[in-house]
Design an enzyme around this catalytic site. Sequence first.
Site, PDB file in Angstrom:
ATOM      1  N   SER A 168      -0.406   0.084  -5.845  1.00 34.94           N
ATOM      2  CA  SER A 168      -0.305   0.337  -4.413  1.00 34.94           C
ATOM      3  C   SER A 168       1.069  -0.113  -3.894  1.00 34.94           C
ATOM      4  CB  SER A 168      -1.451  -0.346  -3.672  1.00 34.94           C
ATOM      5  OG  SER A 168      -1.575   0.146  -2.363  1.00 34.94           O
ATOM      6  N   GLU A 204      -8.522   8.316  -3.750  1.00 38.24           N
ATOM      7  CA  GLU A 204      -7.813   7.136  -3.261  1.00 38.24           C
ATOM      8  C   GLU A 204      -8.272   6.719  -1.852  1.00 38.24           C
ATOM      9  OE1 GLU A 204      -5.486   5.269  -4.713  1.00 38.24           O
ATOM     10  OE2 GLU A 204      -4.466   6.468  -6.240  1.00 38.24           O
ATOM     11  N   HIS A 225      -9.263   3.964  -4.333  1.00 33.34           N
ATOM     12  CA  HIS A 225      -8.103   3.091  -4.463  1.00 33.34           C
ATOM     13  C   HIS A 225      -8.545   1.716  -4.952  1.00 33.34           C
ATOM     14  CE1 HIS A 225      -3.923   2.204  -3.434  1.00 33.34           C
ATOM     15  NE2 HIS A 225      -4.279   1.152  -2.715  1.00 33.34           N
TER      16      HIS A 225
END
Length: 451
Positions: A138, A261, A359
């Site tokens: 990320s 995600e 995610h």
Amino acid sequence: MPPRTARAHRSPTGRGATRCSAPTARPPFDEDCLTLNVWTPGADAAKRPVLVWIHGGGFISGSGSLPVYSGDTFARDGDLVVVTVNYRLGPLGYLYFGEDGAGGNFWLTDQLAALNWVRDNIAAFGGDPDNITVAGQSGGALSVAALAGTRPKGRPLFRRAILQSPPLGLKIPTRAESLQRTALYLDILGVKNVAELRAVPWPRLIAATFDMFGRTGRWGYWSTPFLPVIDGATLDRDPADLLLSGAGADIDVLIGWTREEANFAFALSEPYVAATKDQVIARARDTFGNRAAQAYTAYEEARPGARPVDVLMDLISDDLFRMPAVALAERRAARGRPVWAYQFNLPTPAHDGQLAAAHCLELPFVFDNFDKWSHAPFLTGLNPRIREGLAATVHASWISFIRTGDPNHHPMPRWDRYDRDSRTTMALDSVTTAVDDIAGYWRRLHHPATP
């Protein structure tokens, strides 16, 4: 201020990994945070490959000292030296002041200080300073790209890069845009200038972040109250571009994303669950212009029974993560630069399956340390046999890439480099499979002129 580390010590058996700082379930939260952790199988002259991990957290949270990022599994299973770093976050790391031409991006200069420390000192911990892989997830993956352009004294700081779910779709602000955001933050705190800001205690600076969410958020976008800045001093272009030329072009790259995600941030949000088709089409116009209705239909048809929020989440996933990652793989492949791509597909049954392959879901598989994630509800219900089998595959691939620059290992399927002919992408799932052009339909939907 240079990073610090405690003195290393060996385990009594001489085997396994040694952690060079006191273990803690809850890392201390403090402005004095420029520290790092080292795990090594032995402080000797073995010259082991080195993994440096940069945590994510939306530029406002996280810590390299969290137990979930413990380097013991990589050190033990891969005979690696592992380093996790801490750096300034939120307003302490990302505010930009534009003073006298000085740069910003204190988060980046913190990370550079840590990498320079590793280059100068890791040999004492049994590591090879000329064989470093920098990995992150990320916001940490965006950091890896930003660091790729550095070549102090003509030497690259690292040899390989692993970018897990990099948000390369973010528009990195210019100096003028960042100064506007700084002015907004000063207004929230009720201070008139930088001198007054410096007198504010750091806990109050952090608390003002909550107001920044409300002031900077936009409907249908992942909230990022603080962002890097293209300041021309520490960062002179978009981080993805730094992996295409100069020092970054010579780095081996492993890049990937999770299939859903955006479910992480939006699937359990009641306001977004109530989104209407008209709202989502209006958001889609930002990406597709007058093709927004056509794009909505394409996303809707791809997920049977899709609600407007499902279309929105798939659109955000593509805008922020998948399409920019594919574009980077395309551009590196066009230049003949090494790049391997993956898509993490295994859905979690947690929350009635609403998160899907969200995610962050790949993290415990990469570290193969589910015992450290017992507090994480998003892993609830995963089949232990499937979970452990996929973790063994993913963990071994990462180790292979760190050691050799190639993620292949027995007995997983052959994982070819991403090229412009096959566009091979490894689908990481209960059955791991190499897929050609996994995102091809969506790539062409977003960019109709591409083949």
